[in-house]
Design a protein around this motif. Structure first.
Motif, PDB file in Angstrom:
ATOM      1  N   VAL A 132       0.848  -1.187   0.000  1.00 17.49           N
ATOM      2  CA  VAL A 132       0.000   0.000   0.000  1.00 17.49           C
ATOM      3  C   VAL A 132       0.886   1.242   0.000  1.00 17.49           C
ATOM      4  O   VAL A 132       1.843   1.336   0.768  1.00 17.49           O
ATOM      5  N   ARG A 133       0.569   2.163  -0.886  1.00 23.06           N
ATOM      6  CA  ARG A 133       1.259   3.462  -0.898  1.00 23.06           C
ATOM      7  C   ARG A 133       0.211   4.557  -0.753  1.00 23.06           C
ATOM      8  O   ARG A 133      -0.753   4.618  -1.517  1.00 23.06           O
ATOM      9  N   GLN A 134       0.396   5.414   0.233  1.00 24.33           N
ATOM     10  CA  GLN A 134      -0.532   6.512   0.478  1.00 24.33           C
ATOM     11  C   GLN A 134      -0.207   7.690  -0.428  1.00 24.33           C
ATOM     12  O   GLN A 134       0.877   7.766  -1.026  1.00 24.33           O
ATOM     13  N   ARG A 153       3.492   0.668   3.120  1.00 25.16           N
ATOM     14  CA  ARG A 153       3.487  -0.463   4.044  1.00 25.16           C
ATOM     15  C   ARG A 153       3.243  -1.755   3.273  1.00 25.16           C
ATOM     16  O   ARG A 153       2.426  -1.803   2.356  1.00 25.16           O
ATOM     17  N   SER A 154       3.967  -2.806   3.681  1.00 25.43           N
ATOM     18  CA  SER A 154       3.737  -4.142   3.160  1.00 25.43           C
ATOM     19  C   SER A 154       2.922  -4.947   4.161  1.00 25.43           C
ATOM     20  O   SER A 154       3.043  -4.755   5.380  1.00 25.43           O
ATOM     21  N   TYR A 155       2.121  -5.861   3.631  1.00 26.22           N
ATOM     22  CA  TYR A 155       1.307  -6.750   4.447  1.00 26.22           C
ATOM     23  C   TYR A 155       1.497  -8.183   3.955  1.00 26.22           C
ATOM     24  O   TYR A 155       1.798  -8.404   2.776  1.00 26.22           O
ATOM     25  N   SER A 189      -2.109   3.786  -3.993  1.00 29.46           N
ATOM     26  CA  SER A 189      -1.846   2.578  -4.767  1.00 29.46           C
ATOM     27  C   SER A 189      -1.952   1.363  -3.863  1.00 29.46           C
ATOM     28  O   SER A 189      -1.452   1.379  -2.740  1.00 29.46           O
ATOM     29  N   VAL A 190      -2.607   0.317  -4.351  1.00 28.87           N
ATOM     30  CA  VAL A 190      -2.726  -0.950  -3.629  1.00 28.87           C
ATOM     31  C   VAL A 190      -2.469  -2.093  -4.608  1.00 28.87           C
ATOM     32  O   VAL A 190      -3.028  -2.109  -5.709  1.00 28.87           O
TER      33      VAL A 190
END
Length: 441
Positions: A116-118, A124-126, A411-412
């Protein structure tokens, strides 16, 4: 066409009806059943002559040696990147994590990666599930995956760059570059343009739906030349007159790759690497060399289930050559996010080609959900939160990726280590991507 996988689900009235098989069903039925050899009347078949068999056995021995070498490189690369992954700068979103966990517990996916990019640039990676069903080791954060049809966006970018340089005409017939090659029942390369290929409006049949399935394990390690895929497609009639409708076809992008090679005199993988991957500094995005069936960097194992409840088969090693310019690339969620953002921001194309990239037509059947439209290798949808987002997605045996990017920088990307065995699973992946975008609003 025989099919040992049943991804069907009760009819959902929210899905769009179409006279042709939807894109998500085409790729799923073929990829999950197994990329197959073509044995069709008037098509091509693997020769059984002694000389041919000896050549195939020699090539197979070379491929196995490449696999062993690549496996050693895998271990070295994994050691080098043991602490790899993304440096998290954004807070963890508990609701988004729960949506990923549900893909494992509800939909039976072995492992999930997400990035995820804000809009402010924080990332952050999940992960969810496990990276190996036998050892139960964790999913590597931002590990490498086969991105399948996301490759089409890279191919389209290379074509549009060549359009900007005056080397390809977007509205010229493909006959200009591949004279006499594209002929069939209702099919004539003199009446199909480069734009038709990139926008999926050519009417060309999809070779994925024309292969005679021998099952996944029979062809998992089979190498295919792009002309074999094209020859298979040309055994079927056109689906419609070019430019009069829309239907997803991998054949379009095989032809786009052949045009790039004819114009540049270089392999499509090299062109994409130099013009896109190296230009953006995508460290973990690459075109697998001919015959290499392994993934070279940190990665989870990939699995195949023929139907819900079936025992999973490890399909991490496979030959991706049938995808070629339509689906051969390997990348990571963060690299794919970087590419999509750069493309949407106009960093890879001149303004005139950027405008063409983002000019869309309705794309019924692109995904189970309504509302998708298709540009030139890049698709658009307005989400439930009202924001417009762009992406593509890809399915290949063992991996599924879905992604969305917005103009304001959100972005996701989600990657799973198996194709869902039911269409509901795909719907859940798409919903998780949308949730990730909308929750950042």
């Amino acid at each position: 066409m025989t099919d040992d996988h049943d991804p069907t689900t009760p009819h959902d009235p929210a899905t769009e009806d179409t006279r042709r098989t939807p894109r998500w069903m085409r790729s799923r039925k073929t990829a999950v059943a197994g990329i197959t050899a073509v044995v069709l009347a008037g098509g091509w078949a693997v020769s059984s002559t002694p000389g041919a068999q000896a050549a195939y056995e020699q090539a197979d021995a070379v491929n196995h040696q490449l696999d062993r070498t690549s496996a050693n490189l895998d271990r070295l690369t994994a050691d080098h990147h043991a602490g790899g992954g993304v440096r998290n700068t954004a807070p963890k979103d508990a609701a988004f994590q729960r949506s990923l966990d549900a893909l494992v517990t509800r939909d039976g996916i072995p492992g999930v990666e997400a990035f995820v990019r804000q809009s402010d640039g924080k990332v952050r990676s999940y992960t969810a599930g496990v990276g190996n069903l036998n050892t139960r080791t964790p999913v590597p954060a931002d590990g490498e995956v086969r991105i399948a049809s996301n490759t089409k966006t890279f191919t389209a970018t290379a074509v549009l760059q060549l359009v900007g340089e005056g080397r390809i005409g977007l509205d010229k017939p493909i006959e200009t570059y591949l004279p006499g090659l594209v002929r069939g029942k209702g099919i004539d390369g003199r009446h199909i343009t480069v734009r038709n290929l990139l926008q999926q409006t050519s009417g060309l049949p999809d070779y994925d739906t024309l292969v005679a399935s021998k099952g996944l394990l029979a062809v998992q390690h089979t190498y295919f030349e792009p002309r074999q895929a094209l020859d298979a497609a040309l055994t079927a009639p056109a689906e419609f007159k070019p430019g009069t409708s829309w239907a997803y076809s991998n054949t379009n992008y095989v032809l786009a790759g052949l045009i790039v090679q004819r114009v540049t005199g270089r392999p499509i993988g090299e062109v994409i690497t130099q013009r896109v991957i190296d230009r953006l500094g995508l460290r973990h995005t690459y075109w697998p060399n001919t015959g290499v069936q392994t993934i070279r960097g940190r990665h989870a194992q990939a699995y195949f289930r023929a139907k819900p409840g079936a025992n999973p088969v490890n399909v991490t090693e496979l030959d991706p050559s049938l995808g070629w310019a339509a689906g051969q690339l390997i990348s990571t969620p963060s690299d794919l996010s970087t590419f999509n953002r750069a493309l949407l921001d106009g960093k890879l194309l001149a303004p005139a080609q950027q405008q063409q990239l983002l000019t869309t037509v309705a794309a019924p059947g692109f995904e189970p959900e309504k509302g998708w439209s298709y540009g030139l290798g890049f698709a658009k949808r307005t989400l439930s939160c009202g924001v417009q987002a762009w992406g593509h997605g890809g399915d290949i045996t063992g991996f599924e990726t879905r992604n969305l990017t917005t103009r304001d920088g959100r972005s996701v990307v989600i990657a799973t280590t198996a194709l869902p065995t039911k269409i509901e699973g795909l719907v859940h992946v798409n919903a998780a991507v949308q949730q990730g975008i909308c929750d950042m609003a």
